[in-house]
Scaffold this active site. Structure first.
Site: not given
Ligand code: NAD
Length: 304
Positions: A231, A260, A278
């Site tokens: 994000r 965005e 994105h």
């Molecule tokens: P997830 O919930 O499985 O994993 C996120 C991880 O981040 C968790 O393990 C959590 O403990 C960790 N975290 C939280 N705060 C933290 C911090 N301060 N420092 C380090 N780690 C921390 O989520 P995911 O499915 O792996 O998704 C990750 C990101 O990708 C999300 O922001 C999601 O919105 C984004 N995403 C983007 C797209 C895209 O199109 N680019 C698509 C899907 C997801």
């Protein structure tokens, strides 16, 4: 009587076929919020992608509405409070795009490391600039993952296949968990100081806002790059622009932005940034999976 589902966005045909096993499905895309509110009373469920918005007016008009399905990750276009107030469930498919985003993060790393967008533009303009595009290998480099959830773990597996060392920072991950992926847990600033490539995979939380800031960018090696497919919330974009423009770091690969669509930002104009709009979940596979997961979740609610 069969339940009725309104598909208000283009949902993949294979997901609609699944829905037809248990419901009558109407596909009505391109309707305005007012037009949707007028017909909401006919449906037990509505399924959308990132558009249209599912507004309070639509939810209030949905006298039979039991569930709202968002065939994708975020729920930004659903009025969750209005849904909760009326006891309408909201379901989504955060797991559907995990592999697509992980592959996209690797694609951005390689694009930055090998200057692929610029080399392509150069050849398109009739030049043969081989000396200009001297890249480096992923092999042997240290990848620092900030966030080691679904996507971070899939990136780690792929990075290991490239022969990279993987270090991770995630408050929810133990050294034992990381070891399963041949990765090492470190403190967050250690990632900024030692990684050759930093890839961000955190959710948008108050604690992750501007997690990449001026101080941490200053800790990075001048040869390091940063990739963000999570994000825009996680990066102070002014500080990143400055670090890239002044060549304090080597480059960046960006999929996501604070606001965005991106408008008026200087980031895409930088020579050392590969910026795309994105696209993390934009694959056939992720879209099919998102549709199917949401249709199954709606089935569970409507047939409970
Ligand atoms: P997830 O919930 O499985 O994993 C996120 C991880 O981040 C968790 O393990 C959590 O403990 C960790 N975290 C939280 N705060 C933290 C911090 N301060 N420092 C380090 N780690 C921390 O989520 P995911 O499915 O792996 O998704 C990750 C990101 O990708 C999300 O922001 C999601 O919105 C984004 N995403 C983007 C797209 C895209 O199109 N680019 C698509 C899907 C997801």
């Amino acid at each position: 009587m069969k339940a009725r589902i309104l598909a208000a966005s283009k949902i993949h045909e294979s997901a609609l076929e699944l829905a037809k096993e248990y419901a009558e499905v109407d596909v009505k895309t391109g309707l305005s919020e007012d037009e949707l509110a007028k017909i909401m009373g006919d449906y037990d469920a509505i399924v959308v992608r990132s558009k249209p918005k599912v507004t309070k007016a639509m939810i209030d008009a949905g006298t039979k509405l039991k569930v709202i399905g968002r065939a994708g990750v975020g729920l930004d276009n659903v009025d969750k409070e209005a849904a909760a107030a009326k006891g309408v469930k909201v379901v989504n498919a955060p797991e559907a795009s995990t592999i697509s985003v992980a592959e996209h993060a690797i694609a951005l790393m390689l694009s930055v490391y090998r200057d692929i967008p610029k080399a392509r533009d150069s050849l398109k303009q009739g030049r043969w600039d081989r000396k200009l595009f001297m890249g480096c290998e992923l092999y042997g480099k240290t990848l620092g993952l900030i966030g080691f959830g679904r996507i971070g773990k899939e990136v780690a597996k792929r990075a290991r296949a490239f022969g990279m060392e993987v270090i991770v920072s995630d408050p929810a991950i133990s050294s034992e968990d990381a070891k399963e992926y041949n990765a090492k847990c470190v403190e967050i600033n250690e990632v900024f100081k030692t990684a050759d490539i930093i890839s961000i995979h955190v959710p948008a939380l108050p604690t992750t806002k501007d997690l990449v800031n001026k101080e941490r960018l200053a800790m990075m090696k001048p040869t390091a790059i940063i990739v963000n497919t999570s994000r825009g919330h996680a990066i102070d974009e002014d500080a990143l622009y400055e670090a890239l423009n002044e060549k304090k770091i080597k480059g960046a690969g960006l999929d996501v932005y604070k606001k965005e669509p991106l408008e008026g930002s200087p980031l895409p104009g930088l020579d050392n940034a590969v910026c795309v709009p994105h696209l993390g979940a934009n694959t056939d596979e992720a879209q099919i999976m998102a549709g199917k997961i949401v249709i199954e979740k709606i089935r569970e609610i409507l047939t409970a």
